[in-house]
Design a protein around this motif. Sequence first.
Motif, mmCIF file in Angstrom:
data_model
loop_
_atom_site.group_PDB
_atom_site.id
_atom_site.type_symbol
_atom_site.label_atom_id
_atom_site.label_comp_id
_atom_site.label_asym_id
_atom_site.label_seq_id
_atom_site.Cartn_x
_atom_site.Cartn_y
_atom_site.Cartn_z
ATOM 1 N N VAL A 2 0.854 -1.187 0.000
ATOM 2 C CA VAL A 2 0.000 0.000 0.000
ATOM 3 C C VAL A 2 0.889 1.235 0.000
ATOM 4 O O VAL A 2 1.815 1.346 0.816
ATOM 5 C CB VAL A 2 -0.927 0.005 1.233
ATOM 6 C CG1 VAL A 2 -1.680 1.320 1.359
ATOM 7 C CG2 VAL A 2 -1.904 -1.169 1.148
ATOM 8 N N ALA A 3 0.619 2.172 -0.896
ATOM 9 C CA ALA A 3 1.431 3.380 -0.996
ATOM 10 C C ALA A 3 1.184 4.280 0.207
ATOM 11 O O ALA A 3 0.040 4.524 0.601
ATOM 12 C CB ALA A 3 1.105 4.131 -2.280
ATOM 13 N N ALA A 4 2.267 4.792 0.782
ATOM 14 C CA ALA A 4 2.181 5.753 1.881
ATOM 15 C C ALA A 4 2.104 7.159 1.314
ATOM 16 O O ALA A 4 2.548 7.422 0.191
ATOM 17 C CB ALA A 4 3.398 5.614 2.793
ATOM 18 N N CYS A 5 1.557 8.075 2.126
ATOM 19 C CA CYS A 5 1.487 9.483 1.739
ATOM 20 C C CYS A 5 1.810 10.311 2.975
ATOM 21 O O CYS A 5 0.950 10.530 3.843
ATOM 22 C CB CYS A 5 0.099 9.829 1.211
ATOM 23 S SG CYS A 5 -0.058 11.533 0.623
ATOM 24 N N ALA A 6 3.051 10.761 3.092
ATOM 25 C CA ALA A 6 3.486 11.539 4.254
ATOM 26 C C ALA A 6 2.879 12.936 4.179
ATOM 27 O O ALA A 6 2.974 13.604 3.147
ATOM 28 C CB ALA A 6 5.005 11.617 4.288
ATOM 29 N N LYS A 7 2.273 13.374 5.265
ATOM 30 C CA LYS A 7 1.574 14.666 5.236
ATOM 31 C C LYS A 7 1.815 15.433 6.537
ATOM 32 O O LYS A 7 2.154 14.831 7.555
ATOM 33 C CB LYS A 7 0.073 14.446 4.994
ATOM 34 C CG LYS A 7 -0.647 13.609 6.071
ATOM 35 C CD LYS A 7 -2.062 13.283 5.636
ATOM 36 C CE LYS A 7 -2.816 12.554 6.734
ATOM 37 N NZ LYS A 7 -4.154 12.095 6.305
ATOM 38 N N HIS A 8 1.723 16.778 6.502
ATOM 39 C CA HIS A 8 1.257 17.703 5.471
ATOM 40 C C HIS A 8 2.421 18.655 5.177
ATOM 41 O O HIS A 8 2.789 19.450 6.043
ATOM 42 C CB HIS A 8 0.061 18.493 5.944
ATOM 43 C CG HIS A 8 -1.068 17.655 6.489
ATOM 44 N ND1 HIS A 8 -1.057 17.116 7.765
ATOM 45 C CD2 HIS A 8 -2.229 17.267 5.927
ATOM 46 C CE1 HIS A 8 -2.185 16.440 7.967
ATOM 47 N NE2 HIS A 8 -2.916 16.520 6.864
ATOM 48 N N PHE A 9 2.996 18.576 3.993
ATOM 49 C CA PHE A 9 4.204 19.313 3.638
ATOM 50 C C PHE A 9 3.892 20.783 3.393
ATOM 51 O O PHE A 9 2.931 21.112 2.698
ATOM 52 C CB PHE A 9 4.822 18.702 2.374
ATOM 53 C CG PHE A 9 6.185 19.223 2.046
ATOM 54 C CD1 PHE A 9 7.293 18.717 2.701
ATOM 55 C CD2 PHE A 9 6.359 20.219 1.101
ATOM 56 C CE1 PHE A 9 8.568 19.196 2.405
ATOM 57 C CE2 PHE A 9 7.614 20.702 0.806
ATOM 58 C CZ PHE A 9 8.727 20.192 1.465
#
Length: 483
Positions: A166-173
């Motif tokens: 599952v693709a990760a999405c690091a947030k919030h840039f």
Amino acid sequence: MSTDPGLRRLALGTLLSAFRGEQAPRWAVDLLAEGLAGHVLFGFNIVERGQLATLSASLHAARDGVLIGIDEEGGDVTRLAHHSGSPYPGNAALGVLGDPAITRRVYRTIGAELDELGLNLNLAPTVDVNTADDNPIIGTRSFGADPQAVAAHTAAAVLGLQSAGVAACAKHFPGHGATLADSHLELPTVDIDLSVLRGRELPPFVAAIEAGTKSIMTAHIRVPSLTGDAPATFSRAVLVDLLRGDLGFDGVVVTDALEMLGAARHAGSVPAGAVLALSAGADLLCIGADVDEALTLACVDEIVAAVHDGRLPVARLEEAVARVTALAEWTRQGDRTDREEPGVGYPAALGAVRIEGKLDAGTPPLIVQLESESSIAAGRVPWGLGPHVNSAEQVRVVADQTDAAQLRARAGTRPIVVVGRNVHRLPGARALVEGLAETHTVTVVEMGWPSSWRPTKAQAFITTWGASHANGRAAAQTLGLAA
């Protein structure tokens, strides 16, 4: 509607739409077949696991390479368990526990659950460094206030999710942790120079990139030294110069929901925001939760119009779609090297509980739960000690509408346990707690992000660092009240 099929398909390929209901409406499936990148699912789309698996299968059947996203952070922000609360403790508790190996195991298990249900893009982890105790939107979603510790847990979370395919999405840039405003409602300002940003906000994003995160989400925050008056989502200085140029990120830049007022007010509309985000360097655009066919197509038409009138180079659109396509292909080919560990969240939540003062065992207490508003990100998810206790009376009250004397009379000779989230911020809560402690043994259970405030007369102060189902059970066990 656009009459240029090539541009229309490209525009669709940059959008994550959404829809209401437990089944996908016809338009939502048809647009996927025409090239829509995917959809984000919310709690209102989910009844139970079997229904969710059927729903996601119907979306994948539209064409190969569909992205199905979800905000499954664990802790306070859960979609899979929005009816009951998450079985995972959330980032703040994992940060307090202090073992990145456990963080990796928790996120690996979350990832395995999502993969099994056909969900391939998790809009997590939240990697903001929460340096503002009164942050209204991050708080317990953060691994903590220390940049290096947050970075270590960030890497672990990314590796855990992606080991499950599952693709990760690091947030919030470039970092939402120092704000005192909620970007769902307004445009927060973080007025710091680049040296502070590099030392405090950026280390977790660097760690995420080094761990191979497939995507990073933008923040609708204003950093005047970088963005001027615009939110970071619309800032080329942030998304291209800083994120891609300085930090070397080559994955997919995902926007936070464009319907949020921190973006929509600046842009003037959601479709206009879509063009501004693409122009700034974003690749995949989350429209939001309150989305229908008309809004989705309005975004498509505005993107196509922007190409025609020169506001958006077609090469920028093609670049974005190429990155999104590569991400979707990775989710189809990714190695599923690790699988889930059922139950891993509960001992982790228990290990994160912190106790100040003395706990008394014996007489079952009167449990007073202080009502509080849920953040927009979390939504209305059950929380507290409720389902975990069977030997004590529980009441729910609004602090500034409650008379301490009446609660003391109701308690009689019993001790009182006050349970709340961000107790120090609730109107009337401090005075209520102090009033109860005048005559009774009082223990406070803080299930939000704690401040420096401690009630002067309370006997004990317990911090769970979150309000998930796992955190609630941990609090009940700590108090000796577990059912």
